[in-house]
Motif scaffolding. Structure first.
Motif, PDB file in Angstrom:
ATOM      1  N   ILE A   1       0.757  -1.733  -0.205  1.00  0.00           N
ATOM      2  CA  ILE A   1       0.113  -0.039   0.169  1.00  0.00           C
ATOM      3  C   ILE A   1       1.014   1.107  -0.063  1.00  0.00           C
ATOM      4  O   ILE A   1       0.603   2.608  -1.037  1.00  0.00           O
ATOM      5  N   TYR A   2       2.179   1.546   1.154  1.00  0.00           N
ATOM      6  CA  TYR A   2       3.338   2.340   0.517  1.00  0.00           C
ATOM      7  C   TYR A   2       3.382   2.775  -0.525  1.00  0.00           C
ATOM      8  O   TYR A   2       3.737   3.896  -0.686  1.00  0.00           O
ATOM      9  N   ALA A   3       3.923   1.754  -0.909  1.00  0.00           N
ATOM     10  CA  ALA A   3       4.709   1.560  -2.056  1.00  0.00           C
ATOM     11  C   ALA A   3       3.843   2.219  -3.353  1.00  0.00           C
ATOM     12  O   ALA A   3       4.314   2.981  -4.285  1.00  0.00           O
ATOM     13  N   ALA A   4       2.930   1.742  -3.296  1.00  0.00           N
ATOM     14  CA  ALA A   4       1.952   2.299  -4.494  1.00  0.00           C
ATOM     15  C   ALA A   4       1.465   3.430  -4.202  1.00  0.00           C
ATOM     16  O   ALA A   4       1.314   4.405  -5.209  1.00  0.00           O
ATOM     17  N   ALA A   5       0.774   3.505  -3.291  1.00  0.00           N
ATOM     18  CA  ALA A   5       1.076   5.558  -2.264  1.00  0.00           C
ATOM     19  C   ALA A   5       1.758   6.206  -3.126  1.00  0.00           C
ATOM     20  O   ALA A   5       1.329   7.307  -3.615  1.00  0.00           O
ATOM     21  N   ASP A   6       3.910   5.645  -3.120  1.00  0.00           N
ATOM     22  CA  ASP A   6       4.395   6.815  -3.715  1.00  0.00           C
ATOM     23  C   ASP A   6       4.378   6.523  -4.571  1.00  0.00           C
ATOM     24  O   ASP A   6       4.696   7.702  -5.319  1.00  0.00           O
ATOM     25  N   LEU A   7       4.117   5.351  -5.590  1.00  0.00           N
ATOM     26  CA  LEU A   7       4.293   5.878  -7.156  1.00  0.00           C
ATOM     27  C   LEU A   7       3.140   6.577  -7.999  1.00  0.00           C
ATOM     28  O   LEU A   7       3.477   7.208  -8.147  1.00  0.00           O
ATOM     29  N   ALA A   8       1.566   6.189  -7.353  1.00  0.00           N
ATOM     30  CA  ALA A   8       0.602   7.775  -7.611  1.00  0.00           C
ATOM     31  C   ALA A   8       1.491   8.607  -7.124  1.00  0.00           C
ATOM     32  O   ALA A   8       1.034   9.616  -7.699  1.00  0.00           O
ATOM     33  N   ALA A   9       2.057   9.138  -5.964  1.00  0.00           N
ATOM     34  CA  ALA A   9       2.623  10.563  -5.687  1.00  0.00           C
ATOM     35  C   ALA A   9       3.662  11.213  -6.352  1.00  0.00           C
ATOM     36  O   ALA A   9       3.697  11.650  -6.970  1.00  0.00           O
ATOM     37  N   SER A  10       4.387   9.911  -7.163  1.00  0.00           N
ATOM     38  CA  SER A  10       5.283  10.035  -8.269  1.00  0.00           C
ATOM     39  C   SER A  10       4.473  10.524  -9.633  1.00  0.00           C
ATOM     40  O   SER A  10       5.333  11.525  -9.783  1.00  0.00           O
ATOM     41  N   ARG A  11       3.743  10.315  -9.511  1.00  0.00           N
ATOM     42  CA  ARG A  11       3.132  10.675 -11.071  1.00  0.00           C
ATOM     43  C   ARG A  11       2.471  11.399 -11.090  1.00  0.00           C
ATOM     44  O   ARG A  11       1.946  12.363 -12.450  1.00  0.00           O
ATOM     45  N   ASP A  12       1.854  12.069  -9.684  1.00  0.00           N
ATOM     46  CA  ASP A  12       0.854  12.993  -9.978  1.00  0.00           C
ATOM     47  C   ASP A  12       0.885  14.334  -8.647  1.00  0.00           C
ATOM     48  O   ASP A  12      -0.017  14.091  -7.509  1.00  0.00           O
ATOM     49  N   PRO A  13       2.081  15.024  -8.946  1.00  0.00           N
ATOM     50  CA  PRO A  13       2.956  15.553  -7.929  1.00  0.00           C
ATOM     51  C   PRO A  13       2.011  16.731  -7.790  1.00  0.00           C
ATOM     52  O   PRO A  13       1.272  17.054  -8.590  1.00  0.00           O
ATOM     53  N   VAL A  14       2.077  17.562  -6.473  1.00  0.00           N
ATOM     54  CA  VAL A  14       1.382  18.264  -5.473  1.00  0.00           C
ATOM     55  C   VAL A  14       1.485  19.901  -6.944  1.00  0.00           C
ATOM     56  O   VAL A  14       2.406  20.008  -7.125  1.00  0.00           O
TER      57      VAL A  14
END
Length: 158
Positions: A145-158
């Protein structure tokens, strides 16, 4: 951890084949430097099922806690939820179409039973419960879950 266990245990801890997740801190996507206060994850299971999890320790819900788990299948459904924001008292129901059958409702002295069971196991010489191996799978799923969240965050930065 507890929400994940509450979702996977009744299903017999099926294999999780895919994970999508997002973590938030104070309403913004969490970074590795943040302590997340809200998490949402979708787990795909080997048998074709899907689990959707949402967890927060800072939810503006008007009570101490909202804890619930709902299962929907082709032959019926089931739900478990805490009563009046309690961390200890729960209601469990079975659903048949548009009918609901209450199976149990708190208050329940479950903490005392857990301590008594632990003491009995020690007195009987039992030192390790092989069922505890399931916890390794839960921790693996949390890592995913943490790895998937990190991947999602890297694709869609703030």
């Amino acid at each position: 951890m507890h929400v994940l266990d509450m979702a996977l245990r009744p299903l017999g801890y099926p294999e999780v084949t895919g994970v999508e997740a997002h973590l938030f801190a104070q309403g913004r996507p969490a970074t590795s430097a943040d302590v997340e206060d809200y998490a949402v994850a979708t787990l795909r299971l080997a048998g074709g099922g899907v689990i959707r999890l949402a967890c927060s320790w800072k939810l503006q819900a008007g009570c101490d806690a909202v804890i619930s788990c709902d299962f929907h299948g082709t032959e019926g459904g089931a739900s478990m939820r805490n009563l009046e924001g309690s961390f200890y008292d729960f209601e469990a129901c079975r659903h048949h179409g548009n009918r609901t059958e209450q199976l149990t409702a708190g208050p329940d002295d479950w903490g005392g039973r857990a301590a008594l069971n632990f003491a009995r196991r020690l007195a009987d010489g039992q030192r390790f419960d092989p069922a505890a191996e399931e916890l390794v799978g839960l921790h693996d799923c949390i890592d995913r879950i943490y790895a998937a969240a990190d991947l999602a965050a890297s694709r869609d930065p703030v």
